[in-house]
Design an enzyme around this catalytic site. Structure first.
Site, PDB file in Angstrom:
ATOM      1  CG  ASP A 197     -81.668  37.445  44.899  1.00 63.00           C
ATOM      2  OD1 ASP A 197     -80.883  37.082  45.800  1.00 63.00           O
ATOM      3  OD2 ASP A 197     -82.317  36.635  44.183  1.00 63.00           O
ATOM      4  NE  ARG A 238     -65.797  30.227  59.638  1.00 59.81           N
ATOM      5  CZ  ARG A 238     -66.401  29.803  58.539  1.00 59.81           C
ATOM      6  NH1 ARG A 238     -65.696  29.234  57.566  1.00 59.81           N
ATOM      7  NH2 ARG A 238     -67.698  29.937  58.394  1.00 59.81           N
ATOM      8  NE  ARG A 242     -69.479  24.093  52.865  1.00 59.34           N
ATOM      9  CZ  ARG A 242     -68.493  23.702  53.653  1.00 59.34           C
ATOM     10  NH1 ARG A 242     -67.984  22.490  53.549  1.00 59.34           N
ATOM     11  NH2 ARG A 242     -68.015  24.509  54.568  1.00 59.34           N
ATOM     12  CG  HIS A 293     -63.006  29.613  51.554  1.00 55.41           C
ATOM     13  ND1 HIS A 293     -62.857  29.743  52.912  1.00 55.41           N
ATOM     14  CD2 HIS A 293     -64.351  29.680  51.324  1.00 55.41           C
ATOM     15  CE1 HIS A 293     -64.045  29.867  53.474  1.00 55.41           C
ATOM     16  NE2 HIS A 293     -64.971  29.831  52.532  1.00 55.41           N
TER      17      HIS A 293
HETATM   18  N1  APR Z   1     -78.495  36.285  39.987  1.00 52.65           N
HETATM   19  C1  APR Z   1     -78.740  36.924  41.135  1.00 52.65           C
HETATM   20  N2  APR Z   1     -79.026  36.261  42.284  1.00 52.65           N
HETATM   21  C2  APR Z   1     -79.121  34.930  42.213  1.00 52.65           C
HETATM   22  C3  APR Z   1     -78.884  34.201  41.021  1.00 52.65           C
HETATM   23  C4  APR Z   1     -78.571  34.953  39.856  1.00 52.65           C
HETATM   24  N3  APR Z   1     -78.332  34.357  38.690  1.00 52.65           N
HETATM   25  N4  APR Z   1     -79.047  32.891  41.284  1.00 52.65           N
HETATM   26  C5  APR Z   1     -79.349  32.784  42.595  1.00 52.65           C
HETATM   27  N5  APR Z   1     -79.392  34.005  43.155  1.00 52.65           N
HETATM   28  C6  APR Z   1     -79.697  34.362  44.544  1.00 52.65           C
HETATM   29  C7  APR Z   1     -80.853  33.561  45.118  1.00 52.65           C
HETATM   30  O1  APR Z   1     -82.110  34.054  44.662  1.00 52.65           O
HETATM   31  C8  APR Z   1     -80.643  33.759  46.608  1.00 52.65           C
HETATM   32  O2  APR Z   1     -81.362  34.884  47.116  1.00 52.65           O
HETATM   33  O3  APR Z   1     -78.606  34.048  45.399  1.00 52.65           O
HETATM   34  C9  APR Z   1     -79.132  34.020  46.727  1.00 52.65           C
HETATM   35  C10 APR Z   1     -78.394  32.957  47.523  1.00 52.65           C
HETATM   36  O4  APR Z   1     -78.818  33.060  48.828  1.00 52.65           O
HETATM   37  P1  APR Z   1     -78.853  31.829  49.857  1.00 52.65           P
HETATM   38  O5  APR Z   1     -79.510  30.660  49.202  1.00 52.65           O
HETATM   39  O6  APR Z   1     -79.403  32.360  51.132  1.00 52.65           O
HETATM   40  O7  APR Z   1     -77.308  31.439  50.008  1.00 52.65           O
HETATM   41  P2  APR Z   1     -76.249  32.116  50.993  1.00 52.65           P
HETATM   42  O8  APR Z   1     -76.246  31.437  52.298  1.00 52.65           O
HETATM   43  O9  APR Z   1     -76.405  33.591  50.941  1.00 52.65           O
HETATM   44  O10 APR Z   1     -74.873  31.702  50.273  1.00 52.65           O
HETATM   45  C11 APR Z   1     -74.502  32.279  49.030  1.00 52.65           C
HETATM   46  O11 APR Z   1     -72.159  32.355  49.521  1.00 52.65           O
HETATM   47  O12 APR Z   1     -70.887  31.556  51.303  1.00 52.65           O
HETATM   48  C12 APR Z   1     -71.347  31.306  50.012  1.00 52.65           C
HETATM   49  O13 APR Z   1     -71.464  28.890  49.916  1.00 52.65           O
HETATM   50  C13 APR Z   1     -72.222  30.069  49.936  1.00 52.65           C
HETATM   51  O14 APR Z   1     -72.195  29.874  47.539  1.00 52.65           O
HETATM   52  C14 APR Z   1     -72.964  30.294  48.645  1.00 52.65           C
HETATM   53  C15 APR Z   1     -73.121  31.817  48.632  1.00 52.65           C
END
Ligand code: APR
Length: 317
Positions: free
Chosen positions: A39, A157, A88, A181
């Site tokens: 991350d 689902r 979202r 999707h």
């Molecule tokens: N590189 C690496 N990680 C990143 C970057 C990047 N450039 N930009 C953002 N992130 C990380 C954020 O730091 C965060 O930990 O992506 C993660 C996203 O996590 P959440 O906000 O918890 O989102 P999440 O519910 O996991 O969904 C992620 O999957 O199902 C899809 O629609 C959803 O597009 C979304 C994705």
């Protein structure tokens, strides 16, 4: 007896948010291989992997788990799962995420291209079909090695709602969702069965229509309850279903978003969910499902929805 070196499989999960960390969890628990969770927020990746590794001592899964923000750590990954990106918010469509998530996918793909150029990539972030297509363009990998996760989730689902309506075990239900999707996804009622009995012989048309509708809006239903964030248990499990098929060369028949190059009349390389054979090489075959006229019309609408959204990619820097 001579000791034979055993090469462990390696899975990189990009994004340590809700979807990424649960993906790491399922993959580790199933002992699919060693897991690297990456991350941009290094603390999140390291903290979650320490926590997961400590759970492993109770659950007894034999997997090395590492958290990082350094792409060098994903070197030699067999599978890379991209979950980085914004989820979202309630009332938001998956499509509104294009601009933000495309920039993230671009960064992520640069890291994958440099450090895991032979991997098979599974795209989860939304709007998934568009992000998968964008990732494929950024990576320059062949179509066999860039796959979008959406169909496995939507089909799960669909099967959940069928099983609940019929009061039977999930194990005895089949049903496939193809197309994009998003709201225009195509639950194929003809593929749905309960204990091998066609669903159309089990339930009246209005109940089936309600199941189809609920399947299409299942993600929004969850987001509406959560208020912040979106679904993650089933999306991550969908990605791991695909990863497992690849890592164990299972030749599973799964609905996966792949580049279409003439199949089903789609000749402009759109990526959209169709039934595929997924194995060690990634996409091994597209199943030539014979749509009836209604299904074909719905599928075309679904492909058009992706096509329209792809216009949004032109403005991404
Ligand atoms: N590189 C690496 N990680 C990143 C970057 C990047 N450039 N930009 C953002 N992130 C990380 C954020 O730091 C965060 O930990 O992506 C993660 C996203 O996590 P959440 O906000 O918890 O989102 P999440 O519910 O996991 O969904 C992620 O999957 O199902 C899809 O629609 C959803 O597009 C979304 C994705």
């Amino acid at each position: 007896m001579a000791f034979t070196a055993h090469t462990r499989k390696k899975i990189a999960v990009i994004g340590a948010g809700f979807v990424g960390s649960t993906t790491a969890h399922w993959a580790a628990q199933k002992e699919l291989g060693d897991v690297v969770l990456l991350d941009i927020n290094e603390g999140a990746a390291i903290g979650k992997t320490l926590d997961l590794a400590q759970a492993a001592t109770m659950e007894m899964f034999d997997t090395k788990i590492k958290g990082t923000s350094n792409y060098a750590d994903i070197a030699n990954s067999d599978v890379v799962i991209i979950t980085a990106g914004m989820p979202r918010k309630p009332g938001m469509s998956r499509d509104e995420l294009i601009g933000i998530n495309a920039k993230i996918v671009k960064d992520v793909c640069a890291g994958i291209k440099q450090h895991a150029p032979d991997s098979i990539v599974i795209v989860v972030c939304n709007p998934m079909d568009v992000m998968a297509l964008y990732a494929k363009q950024q990576l320059g990998f062949p179509k066999e090695r860039v796959l979008g996760m959406g169909g496995c989730l939507d089909s799960a689902r669909f099967r959940t709602f069928i099983a609940e309506e019929c009061g039977v075990s999930y194990k005895d239900v089949t049903g496939v969702v193809v197309g994009n999707h998003g709201d225009a996804m195509v639950p194929l009622v003809r593929t749905a069965s309960v204990g091998s009995v066609p669903l159309i012989d089990m339930l009246p048309a209005d109940k089936i229509a309600a199941i189809v509708q609920r399947t299409k809006s299942a993600g929004a239903e969850i987001g509406g309850h959560l208020k912040t964030g979106s679904a993650y248990y089933a999306p991550s499990r969908g990605a791991v279903e695909m990863a497992e098929a690849i890592l164990k060369d299972q030749k599973r028949v799964l609905p996966v978003a792949v580049e279409l190059n003439g199949e089903f009349g789609v000749s402009d390389k759109m990526m959209v969910g169709v039934m595929c054979v997924i194995g060690g090489k990634g996409l091994e075959k597209i199943i030539d499902y014979k749509f009836n006229a209604d299904e074909k019309a719905e599928f075309e609408k679904s492909v058009n929805a992706v096509r329209t959204l792809c216009e949004g990619l032109k403005t991404v820097q």
